[in-house]
Design a protein around this motif. Structure first.
Motif, mmCIF file in Angstrom:
data_model
loop_
_atom_site.group_PDB
_atom_site.id
_atom_site.type_symbol
_atom_site.label_atom_id
_atom_site.label_comp_id
_atom_site.label_asym_id
_atom_site.label_seq_id
_atom_site.Cartn_x
_atom_site.Cartn_y
_atom_site.Cartn_z
ATOM 1 N N THR B 8 0.857 -1.187 0.000
ATOM 2 C CA THR B 8 0.000 0.000 0.000
ATOM 3 C C THR B 8 0.889 1.231 0.000
ATOM 4 O O THR B 8 1.761 1.384 0.859
ATOM 5 C CB THR B 8 -0.905 0.034 1.244
ATOM 6 O OG1 THR B 8 -0.085 0.016 2.418
ATOM 7 C CG2 THR B 8 -1.834 -1.163 1.265
ATOM 8 N N VAL B 9 0.702 2.087 -0.967
ATOM 9 C CA VAL B 9 1.537 3.286 -1.064
ATOM 10 C C VAL B 9 0.657 4.528 -1.174
ATOM 11 O O VAL B 9 -0.368 4.532 -1.849
ATOM 12 C CB VAL B 9 2.522 3.233 -2.261
ATOM 13 C CG1 VAL B 9 3.474 2.060 -2.114
ATOM 14 C CG2 VAL B 9 1.783 3.170 -3.589
ATOM 15 N N LYS B 10 1.069 5.569 -0.506
ATOM 16 C CA LYS B 10 0.268 6.790 -0.508
ATOM 17 C C LYS B 10 0.983 7.906 -1.259
ATOM 18 O O LYS B 10 2.203 8.045 -1.179
ATOM 19 C CB LYS B 10 -0.014 7.223 0.931
ATOM 20 C CG LYS B 10 -1.062 8.330 1.022
ATOM 21 C CD LYS B 10 -1.448 8.636 2.456
ATOM 22 C CE LYS B 10 -2.525 9.721 2.492
ATOM 23 N NZ LYS B 10 -2.821 10.157 3.859
ATOM 24 N N ASP B 40 6.812 5.020 2.411
ATOM 25 C CA ASP B 40 6.298 3.860 1.679
ATOM 26 C C ASP B 40 7.333 3.285 0.729
ATOM 27 O O ASP B 40 7.217 2.140 0.279
ATOM 28 C CB ASP B 40 5.015 4.226 0.935
ATOM 29 C CG ASP B 40 3.878 4.513 1.909
ATOM 30 O OD1 ASP B 40 3.998 4.120 3.086
ATOM 31 O OD2 ASP B 40 2.883 5.140 1.498
ATOM 32 N N VAL B 64 -4.821 4.505 -2.963
ATOM 33 C CA VAL B 64 -6.135 5.138 -3.001
ATOM 34 C C VAL B 64 -5.840 6.635 -3.018
ATOM 35 O O VAL B 64 -5.244 7.149 -2.056
ATOM 36 C CB VAL B 64 -6.957 4.788 -1.743
ATOM 37 C CG1 VAL B 64 -8.256 5.599 -1.715
ATOM 38 C CG2 VAL B 64 -7.258 3.294 -1.712
ATOM 39 N N SER B 118 2.924 -2.404 4.291
ATOM 40 C CA SER B 118 2.620 -0.975 4.373
ATOM 41 C C SER B 118 3.813 -0.227 4.951
ATOM 42 O O SER B 118 4.720 -0.828 5.530
ATOM 43 C CB SER B 118 1.423 -0.732 5.295
ATOM 44 O OG SER B 118 0.252 -1.339 4.785
ATOM 45 N N GLY B 119 3.757 1.098 4.841
ATOM 46 C CA GLY B 119 4.747 1.947 5.495
ATOM 47 C C GLY B 119 4.357 2.136 6.951
ATOM 48 O O GLY B 119 3.274 1.749 7.381
ATOM 49 N N ALA B 121 3.901 4.979 8.547
ATOM 50 C CA ALA B 121 2.961 6.089 8.682
ATOM 51 C C ALA B 121 3.015 6.882 7.396
ATOM 52 O O ALA B 121 4.014 6.844 6.680
ATOM 53 C CB ALA B 121 3.344 6.990 9.860
ATOM 54 N N SER B 122 1.943 7.594 7.097
ATOM 55 C CA SER B 122 2.013 8.452 5.922
ATOM 56 C C SER B 122 2.670 9.757 6.355
ATOM 57 O O SER B 122 2.542 10.171 7.509
ATOM 58 C CB SER B 122 0.624 8.694 5.340
ATOM 59 O OG SER B 122 -0.253 9.151 6.336
ATOM 60 N N MET B 127 -0.556 9.201 11.014
ATOM 61 C CA MET B 127 -1.321 8.539 12.067
ATOM 62 C C MET B 127 -0.703 7.203 12.453
ATOM 63 O O MET B 127 -0.719 6.806 13.608
ATOM 64 C CB MET B 127 -2.764 8.335 11.628
ATOM 65 C CG MET B 127 -3.547 9.626 11.477
ATOM 66 S SD MET B 127 -5.265 9.318 10.991
ATOM 67 C CE MET B 127 -5.970 8.716 12.518
ATOM 68 N N GLY B 128 -0.225 6.470 11.443
ATOM 69 C CA GLY B 128 0.343 5.161 11.731
ATOM 70 C C GLY B 128 -0.693 4.153 12.179
ATOM 71 O O GLY B 128 -0.403 3.290 13.003
ATOM 72 N N VAL B 129 -1.903 4.259 11.653
ATOM 73 C CA VAL B 129 -2.966 3.341 12.079
ATOM 74 C C VAL B 129 -3.514 2.467 10.961
ATOM 75 O O VAL B 129 -4.139 1.440 11.233
ATOM 76 C CB VAL B 129 -4.157 4.100 12.721
ATOM 77 C CG1 VAL B 129 -3.699 4.813 13.989
ATOM 78 C CG2 VAL B 129 -4.799 5.078 11.755
ATOM 79 N N VAL B 130 -3.294 2.849 9.718
ATOM 80 C CA VAL B 130 -3.899 2.104 8.609
ATOM 81 C C VAL B 130 -3.490 0.620 8.592
ATOM 82 O O VAL B 130 -4.342 -0.254 8.419
ATOM 83 C CB VAL B 130 -3.654 2.820 7.259
ATOM 84 C CG1 VAL B 130 -3.937 1.910 6.076
ATOM 85 C CG2 VAL B 130 -4.527 4.079 7.173
HETATM 86 N N1 LIG Z 1 -4.557 6.451 0.578
HETATM 87 C C1 LIG Z 1 -3.703 5.443 0.772
HETATM 88 N N2 LIG Z 1 -3.377 4.619 -0.257
HETATM 89 C C2 LIG Z 1 -2.524 3.584 -0.071
HETATM 90 N N3 LIG Z 1 -1.937 3.306 1.095
HETATM 91 C C3 LIG Z 1 -2.212 4.085 2.154
HETATM 92 C C4 LIG Z 1 -3.104 5.190 2.060
HETATM 93 N N4 LIG Z 1 -3.170 5.764 3.281
HETATM 94 C C5 LIG Z 1 -2.366 5.054 4.097
HETATM 95 N N5 LIG Z 1 -1.780 4.034 3.435
HETATM 96 C C6 LIG Z 1 -0.827 3.029 3.964
HETATM 97 O O1 LIG Z 1 -0.881 2.985 5.382
HETATM 98 C C7 LIG Z 1 0.367 3.382 5.946
HETATM 99 C C8 LIG Z 1 0.127 4.168 7.232
HETATM 100 O O2 LIG Z 1 -0.637 5.322 6.963
HETATM 101 P P1 LIG Z 1 -1.317 6.231 8.089
HETATM 102 O O3 LIG Z 1 -2.025 5.335 9.026
HETATM 103 O O4 LIG Z 1 -2.213 7.145 7.318
HETATM 104 O O5 LIG Z 1 -0.188 6.982 8.758
HETATM 105 C C9 LIG Z 1 1.076 4.134 4.828
HETATM 106 O O6 LIG Z 1 2.483 4.080 4.990
HETATM 107 C C10 LIG Z 1 0.601 3.375 3.599
HETATM 108 O O7 LIG Z 1 1.312 2.162 3.420
#
Ligand SMILES: Nc1ncnc2c1ncn2[C@@H]1O[C@H](COP(=O)(O)O)[C@@H](O)[C@H]1O
Ligand SMILES: Cc1cc2nc3c(=O)[nH]c(=O)nc-3n(C[C@H](O)[C@H](O)[C@H](O)COP(=O)(O)OP(=O)(O)OC[C@H]3O[C@@H](n4cnc5c(N)ncnc54)[C@H](O)[C@@H]3O)c2cc1C
Lengths: 320, 261
Positions: B8-10, B40, B64, B118-119, B121-122, B127-130
């Motif tokens: 998953t990449v943002k 990511d 996404v 996944s990474g 956090a974005s 947030m680091g929750v996805v």
């Molecule tokens: N819109 C997105 N599309 C694809 N991957 C996402 C998206 N948002 C978050 N992720 C994945 O979830 C990880 C953590 O994101 P977050 O929880 O938003 O900090 C990111 O490093 C991505 O791997």
């Protein structure tokens, strides 16, 4: 009055400071009910009661130490079902955010992470967040379900507010998924005897300018003269001069102390993201153009190998 | 059987640019250049290494995001991923983490997977929750925040460096993994990789392809609401002195005046 669940971060019964800060915030919204899990859970009650917990729900099982995150989510969900709280507050550690997120999804709620302040509002708790490397401040709310909010360390003062703190056993049955990720080994971090980076009132950091692992003793000596925690930039960590646990910034710790002293750090956006909300900022850097100087209350343009030892000596003399 | 890896990449606004909010208090994507979130890149790198070590593996990158998010997919493809999926729909504007995880989970299920990477956090939302949300939605183990990861015989193992301890984790596939920036430098796309990426397949899916209703996502249906965003006032200019032999003492004087000593 509505009850507010507070997830307790503790080490074998010793409650960590950010949880006590959460109790201060929880009291603005309702009556704090604490949830303590794992080894030593019941030993947390005295400290929690002293800071306002009306009730402490406890549960211990080997699963908490043997499997990642999910057993804790199961327990917190059981607590939500038992209490029907007005909100759930969780310390904003990496694990805390993961627990909070999964809980929110299960109970059909929204989640806010990394709040730096919390107030009661007409439509539920209002969280203040610091975003885009702390260049903006936002006010947000959870608009669906029971608000689940994670709060950063140093977001509120710890206040004594004696309450009953009655210990009650929480009944938890683990889900099938609880044992999905096994923790097969654990190496505890060695304590340095210095304050915890995220909780410290003063942080002294070193960057690429420190120029070698052995030179970090200069940074440590300054930190010790002030009773401070030691931080490092990613450049210093990547070079292997200081452990990653001490990294300050976007992919390290975010700190918000009363005083931050940056030595040999340029002030890149990713570093600023982790320290920009510090109350007073001081920097020592030999480059007058370094971006860190845009942030400082006081800056010294000079060689850290001259300035820092002199500062440490002067502090020791003044402290006597 | 082939190991199916979905990364998953943002696509995020460049952190070194002047990031702002749009009038509806969503992230303004017009004024700052976007790119593949640096965090990511580490996920893509680990996925490629896992694939290289497997007998037979396929790496799909998934995003996404808006039209321009294709740039992030291209970059990942030029690093070496095999194919890409772009979920794009006007109704997605303003979707929050819970909603994004729904869309990602449906897309991952549709694509088919043994491992999601996944990474940590974005770089915009941080947030680091996805990843945790994906594990919850997909009903598979969460093996997150790894600074070291390996896959062998249907088992994923890794090291998670936490605040209090460093933990060794283990789970059976299928699973969701996230990796930190300590997991190893990401490779640069080679010229050959960049040329090859132009021919790699990029699928586009919208909400109807994923059986998601418009009222499950988007700004108006978000689980959270941002009511205000204010720019932090610039810090008032501080005192800056040049060290001429007394810099340390001057600094001590300042700290004393502020009652730190
Ligand atoms: N819109 C997105 N599309 C694809 N991957 C996402 C998206 N948002 C978050 N992720 C994945 O979830 C990880 C953590 O994101 P977050 O929880 O938003 O900090 C990111 O490093 C991505 O791997
Ligand atoms: C996705 C991502 C995440 C990141 N996360 C983080 C993070 O969490 N934390 C972080 O810190 N960085 C992070 N970075 C890296 C960041 O962009 C910078 O590269 C890093 O902060 C630079 O560290 P530095 O200031 O120590 O080194 P430099 O930028 O090289 O600065 C060194 C400074 O030391 C000064 N100096 C040199 N010698 C002396 C001397 N003898 N006396 C006084 N001053 C001296 C120089 O003038 C210079 O200003 C991240 C980057 C990315 C892409």
């Amino acid at each position: 009055m509505a009850e507010v669940l507070v997830y307790v971060d503790h080490v074998d019964g010793a409650v960590r400071k950010p949880t006590l800060e959460l109790l201060t915030l929880a009291r603005r919204i309702g009556e704090p009910v604490a949830v303590a899990l794992g080894n030593g859970a019941a030993d947390t009650a005295a400290a929690l009661a002293e800071h306002g917990a009306v009730k402490v729900l406890t549960h211990d099982a080997s699963e908490y130490a043997e499997y990642l995150v999910v057993p804790k989510v199961d327990a917190l969900q059981a607590a939500v079902e038992a209490v029907s709280p007005a909100a759930v507050l969780v310390p904003s550690s990496a694990e805390g955010k993961e627990i909070a997120a999964r809980l929110a999804l299960r109970i059909g709620s929204g989640i806010i992470t990394d709040a730096v302040d919390l107030e009661a509002g007409e439509e539920g708790p209002v969280a203040t967040q610091s975003v885009f490397a702390a260049s903006f401040t936002t006010k947000s709310r959870v608009s669906k379900g029971t608000p689940v909010i994670t709060v950063k360390p140093n977001s509120a003062a710890v206040e004594a507010a004696p309450a009953a703190g009655a210990v009650e056993a929480l009944s938890v049955s683990f889900s099938e998924k609880a044992t999905g990720t096994k923790i097969t080994g654990r190496t505890a971090r060695e304590s340095t005897g210095r304050p915890e980076l995220t909780e410290a009132a003063i942080v002294v950091s070193g960057g690429r300018g420190v120029n070698g692992a052995e030179n970090f003793s200069i940074i440590e000596a300054l930190a010790d003269s002030l009773g401070a925690a030691v931080g490092a930039s990613r450049a210093a960590v990547d070079a292997g001069w200081y452990p990653h646990t001490n990294q300050v910034g976007q992919t390290g710790k975010s700190v918000s102390p009363q005083l931050y002293i940056a030595n040999g750090i340029s002030g890149a956006i990713q570093h600023r993201a982790g320290m920009q909300t510090s109350k007073t900022i001081v920097a020592v850097n030999k480059d007058p153009e370094a971006p860190i100087f845009d942030l400082v209350d006081y800056g010294v343009v000079g060689d850290l190998f001259d300035v820092v030892p002199q500062l440490t000596e002067e502090i020791k003399t003044r402290k006597g | 059987m082939s190991l199916r890896i979905v990364v998953t990449v943002k696509y995020v606004p460049d952190a070194t640019g002047d990031r702002h909010f749009a009038d509806d208090l969503t992230v303004d994507r017009d004024d700052v250049d976007g790119l593949l979130s640096e965090l990511d890149e580490y996920a893509v790198e680990q996925a490629l290494q896992i694939a290289e070590d497997a007998d037979d593996a396929e790496v799909t990158v998934l995003t996404v995001g808006p039209e321009d998010a294709k740039d992030a997919l291209r970059k990942a493809l030029s690093m070496g991923a095999d194919k890409a999926i772009h979920v794009e729909d006007d109704d997605l504007h303003g979707t929050d983490a819970i909603g994004t995880s729904l869309v990602l989970a449906k897309a991952i299920e549709k694509a088919g997977f043994d491992l999601v990477v996944s990474g940590m956090a974005s770089t915009d939302g941080t947030m680091g929750v996805v990843p945790a949300l994906l594990a919850e939605r997909l009903g598979v183990p969460q093996v997150t925040l790894l600074s070291e990861v390996s896959v062998e015989d249907g088992t994923v193992k890794g090291r998670r460096d936490g605040d209090a301890a460093s933990e060794q984790l283990e789970a059976s596939l299928p699973a969701v993994v996230s990796v930190t920036d300590q997991s190893g430098e990401a490779r640069y796309p080679s010229f050959k990789g960049i040329m090859a990426a132009k021919k790699k397949p990029v699928e586009s899916w919208d909400l109807s392809d994923l059986d998601i209703d418009a009222d499950e996502v988007g700004l108006d249906n978000a689980w959270t609401a941002v009511d205000a965003a204010t720019e932090r006032p610039a810090r008032t200019a501080g005192t800056i002195v040049k060290d001429e032999g007394e810099g340390g003492k001057q600094l001590a004087e300042f700290l004393a005046s502020q009652k730190f000593i």
